[in-house]
Write a protein that holds these residues in place. Sequence first.
Motif, PDB file in Angstrom:
ATOM      1  N   GLU A 364      10.419 -50.338  23.727  1.00 55.92           N
ATOM      2  CA  GLU A 364      10.501 -49.280  22.711  1.00 55.92           C
ATOM      3  C   GLU A 364      11.983 -48.933  22.473  1.00 55.92           C
ATOM      4  N   ALA A 365      12.363 -47.651  22.498  1.00 61.19           N
ATOM      5  CA  ALA A 365      13.741 -47.257  22.189  1.00 61.19           C
ATOM      6  C   ALA A 365      14.595 -47.090  23.443  1.00 61.19           C
ATOM      7  N   PHE A 366      14.061 -47.440  24.602  1.00 60.56           N
ATOM      8  CA  PHE A 366      14.727 -47.197  25.882  1.00 60.56           C
ATOM      9  C   PHE A 366      16.087 -47.885  25.961  1.00 60.56           C
ATOM     10  N   GLN A 367      16.123 -49.184  25.663  1.00 59.57           N
ATOM     11  CA  GLN A 367      17.389 -49.910  25.682  1.00 59.57           C
ATOM     12  C   GLN A 367      18.258 -49.530  24.489  1.00 59.57           C
ATOM     13  N   ALA A 368      17.640 -49.351  23.345  1.00 61.30           N
ATOM     14  CA  ALA A 368      18.399 -49.022  22.130  1.00 61.30           C
ATOM     15  C   ALA A 368      19.174 -47.720  22.285  1.00 61.30           C
ATOM     16  N   ARG A 369      18.578 -46.746  22.968  1.00 60.81           N
ATOM     17  CA  ARG A 369      19.261 -45.464  23.180  1.00 60.81           C
ATOM     18  C   ARG A 369      20.481 -45.654  24.069  1.00 60.81           C
ATOM     19  N   ARG A 370      20.362 -46.513  25.070  1.00 58.16           N
ATOM     20  CA  ARG A 370      21.489 -46.802  25.953  1.00 58.16           C
ATOM     21  C   ARG A 370      22.580 -47.565  25.218  1.00 58.16           C
ATOM     22  N   MET A 371      22.175 -48.442  24.294  1.00 60.71           N
ATOM     23  CA  MET A 371      23.136 -49.270  23.549  1.00 60.71           C
ATOM     24  C   MET A 371      23.608 -48.623  22.261  1.00 60.71           C
ATOM     25  N   GLN A 372      22.924 -47.545  21.829  1.00 60.95           N
ATOM     26  CA  GLN A 372      23.146 -46.961  20.508  1.00 60.95           C
ATOM     27  C   GLN A 372      22.970 -48.013  19.414  1.00 60.95           C
ATOM     28  N   ALA A 373      21.822 -48.677  19.470  1.00 59.67           N
ATOM     29  CA  ALA A 373      21.445 -49.678  18.476  1.00 59.67           C
ATOM     30  C   ALA A 373      20.462 -49.039  17.505  1.00 59.67           C
ATOM     31  N   ARG A 374      20.878 -48.926  16.249  1.00 57.44           N
ATOM     32  CA  ARG A 374      20.088 -48.165  15.279  1.00 57.44           C
ATOM     33  C   ARG A 374      19.912 -48.949  13.976  1.00 57.44           C
ATOM     34  N   LYS A 381      18.221 -42.104   7.180  1.00 60.06           N
ATOM     35  CA  LYS A 381      18.731 -41.595   8.447  1.00 60.06           C
ATOM     36  C   LYS A 381      18.808 -42.715   9.482  1.00 60.06           C
ATOM     37  N   ASN A 382      19.735 -42.554  10.415  1.00 59.79           N
ATOM     38  CA  ASN A 382      19.858 -43.532  11.490  1.00 59.79           C
ATOM     39  C   ASN A 382      18.738 -43.316  12.509  1.00 59.79           C
ATOM     40  N   GLU A 383      18.030 -44.393  12.855  1.00 58.72           N
ATOM     41  CA  GLU A 383      16.930 -44.328  13.797  1.00 58.72           C
ATOM     42  C   GLU A 383      17.072 -45.461  14.798  1.00 58.72           C
ATOM     43  N   LEU A 384      16.696 -45.216  16.044  1.00 55.32           N
ATOM     44  CA  LEU A 384      16.790 -46.238  17.076  1.00 55.32           C
ATOM     45  C   LEU A 384      15.800 -47.365  16.805  1.00 55.32           C
ATOM     46  N   VAL A 385      16.262 -48.605  16.995  1.00 52.85           N
ATOM     47  CA  VAL A 385      15.368 -49.755  16.897  1.00 52.85           C
ATOM     48  C   VAL A 385      14.512 -49.824  18.158  1.00 52.85           C
ATOM     49  N   HIS A 386      13.513 -50.686  18.172  1.00 48.25           N
ATOM     50  CA  HIS A 386      12.779 -51.019  19.385  1.00 48.25           C
ATOM     51  C   HIS A 386      13.168 -52.437  19.803  1.00 48.25           C
ATOM     52  N   THR A 387      13.275 -52.662  21.104  1.00 53.09           N
ATOM     53  CA  THR A 387      13.659 -53.977  21.625  1.00 53.09           C
ATOM     54  C   THR A 387      12.551 -54.555  22.485  1.00 53.09           C
ATOM     55  N   LEU A 388      12.372 -55.873  22.386  1.00 53.66           N
ATOM     56  CA  LEU A 388      11.383 -56.585  23.185  1.00 53.66           C
ATOM     57  C   LEU A 388      12.025 -57.832  23.773  1.00 53.66           C
ATOM     58  N   ASN A 389      11.517 -58.255  24.905  1.00 56.71           N
ATOM     59  CA  ASN A 389      12.010 -59.475  25.516  1.00 56.71           C
ATOM     60  C   ASN A 389      10.876 -60.198  26.221  1.00 56.71           C
ATOM     61  N   GLY A 390      11.016 -61.515  26.332  1.00 52.29           N
ATOM     62  CA  GLY A 390       9.992 -62.304  27.004  1.00 52.29           C
ATOM     63  C   GLY A 390      10.504 -63.687  27.342  1.00 52.29           C
ATOM     64  N   SER A 391       9.925 -64.286  28.366  1.00 53.33           N
ATOM     65  CA  SER A 391      10.299 -65.646  28.759  1.00 53.33           C
ATOM     66  C   SER A 391       9.469 -66.636  27.967  1.00 53.33           C
ATOM     67  N   GLY A 392      10.168 -67.656  27.474  1.00 56.52           N
ATOM     68  CA  GLY A 392       9.410 -68.632  26.703  1.00 56.52           C
ATOM     69  C   GLY A 392       9.673 -70.091  27.023  1.00 56.52           C
ATOM     70  N   LEU A 393       9.819 -70.532  28.287  1.00 66.15           N
ATOM     71  CA  LEU A 393       9.370 -69.933  29.550  1.00 66.15           C
ATOM     72  C   LEU A 393      10.464 -70.069  30.606  1.00 66.15           C
ATOM     73  N   ALA A 394      10.132 -69.690  31.862  1.00 64.46           N
ATOM     74  CA  ALA A 394      10.991 -70.001  33.001  1.00 64.46           C
ATOM     75  C   ALA A 394      10.899 -71.507  33.247  1.00 64.46           C
ATOM     76  N   VAL A 395      12.037 -72.205  33.143  1.00 63.96           N
ATOM     77  CA  VAL A 395      12.012 -73.678  33.146  1.00 63.96           C
ATOM     78  C   VAL A 395      11.623 -74.231  34.512  1.00 63.96           C
ATOM     79  N   GLY A 396      12.216 -73.699  35.581  1.00 63.66           N
ATOM     80  CA  GLY A 396      11.924 -74.201  36.914  1.00 63.66           C
ATOM     81  C   GLY A 396      10.466 -74.057  37.295  1.00 63.66           C
TER      82      GLY A 396
END
Length: 431
Positions: A364-374, A381-396
Motif C-alpha cells: 500500500e502506501a507504507f514504502q511510498a510514505r517513507r520514500m515520498q513517492a507521489r 493534489k499530490n497523493e502517495l502511490v501504492h507499491t508492490l513487489n514479488g519474486s518471479g522467481l527465486a532462481v536458485g
Amino acid sequence: MLDLTLLRKDLDAVIARLQSRKNPQTFLDVERFKALEAERKAVQTRTEELQARRNALSKQIGMKKGKGEDASAEMAEVGGIGDEQKAGAERLDAIQQELHAMLMSVPNLPHESVPSGADETGNVEVRRWGTPKTFDFELKDHVDLGAPLGLDFETGAKLSGSRFTFLKGPAARLHRALAQFMLDVQTTEHGYTECYTPYIVNREVLEGTGQLPKFKEDMFWVLRGGDDEAAEQYLISTSEISLTNTVREQVLDAAQLPIKLTAHSPCFRSEAGSAGRDTRGLIRQHQFDKVEMVQIVHPEKSYEALDEMVGHAEAILQKLGLPYRVMSLCTGDMGFGASKTFDLEVWVPAQGVYREISSCSNCEAFQARRMQARFKNAQGKNELVHTLNGSGLAVGRTLVAVLENYQNADGSITVPEALRPYLGGLAVLKG
C-alpha cells in the motif's frame, strides 16, 4: 511508514492491529509516543499563544510609535517572545524527529482480509496447481543430483565461507537459462520493463523500502575505504530495493501509472537468526539470484495488481510444469512492510514438502510514505502511490525444483520443454 495522523486519531485501534502481527506488541513504545504527543500539543498551544501575543504587541508598538509614544517595554517583550518561539520551534522539530524515528521501526498494518495467526501455521492455502510426480526409483536431492552437473558447495565454501555456492558447467548453464527464461516471460508476456540495477545502495534507499533501520543485521553492509559513517552502504537483499526507489521523492503523472519493472540480480542476505536451518544445499544461501517484479500503482488498483502479480509468478511455474500451492500469509508471518502477502510454494520431492519460491506483497502506501513517492490525482493534489513487489522467481530455488522434479533413475535431468530453447535445444542434462 504508517501515517502519523492515523496514530493520533485512534492509537488504540492501530495498536490492536499491530498486535495481530505478533504478541506481545513490541513495535511501538506506546507510553513514550503518548508523552511526545502530549508535549507536542502543549508546545504547539504555547506557540499559538505566543504568536497571538506577539501580534497584539506589534499592533500596540505601531500605535505608540504613530503617536510618538515610548514602546520600549512592548519591544522588549516581543524580543523575549521571539526567543521563546525559537526554543519552541526547536523542541517541536526534535519531537517530530523522535516520532519519525519511532515510526521507522513500526511495521505496516495488515489488510482486513489477511488471516489472523501467530506464525506460519496460521497461513491459509488458497489453491494448488499440478500433481506431484511419483517415482519408481530411490529419489536423490538436488545436492546429489547437482554435484555431477557442477553444483559445487565445497568450492563456494572455500572461496567465501558457508552458504555460498560455486556453479560450473551444466549447473551454471541451467541457472542462467532459468533467469533468462523468467525475464523473457515477465517482459514479453506480462509487460514489465527490464532493468539492470546497482547491487550496492545507500542507507536512505533501504530506509525507503523498510529494510532499515530495523533489519540492519540481516544485511551485508560496507564502508568505502577512508569514509565515515555517512558513507554507509549496503549490498541489496533484493532488487525490489533499487527498483522501488526509482520513484523516490517524485511526483508522477497519473498517466504514468502503473509502472512495472523487473530485474535479474544477485541478492545478499546475512540470514541472521537462521543458524542450523536449511544448512544443506541451495535453499538458504547468503548469495542467490532472483528475478524481481515491482509495480508502482494507483491506490485504487493495488489489490487488483497484487492478484495480477501472483499470476505472473504462477505463470513461470506452470510453464516449467512444477507443482505448487498458493498461500495467503497470516498476520504473524507477513514481512515488515506488507499489508497483504501471497507466497508461492513449489513441490520439493526429496523433502516431500512445498517450499517458498516466490512472495508477492502489496505494501500500500507504507514504502511510498517513507520514500515520498507521489502522483498527481484527479483533483490535482499530490497523493502517495501504492507499491508492490514479488519474486518471479527465486532462481536458485527454481533450479532445485527442476533438478528434483525432473530427475531420472540414472541421475540425469530431463529439461522442461520451456527451457530447451535457452539450452540450445538440449533435452537432457548429464554429468
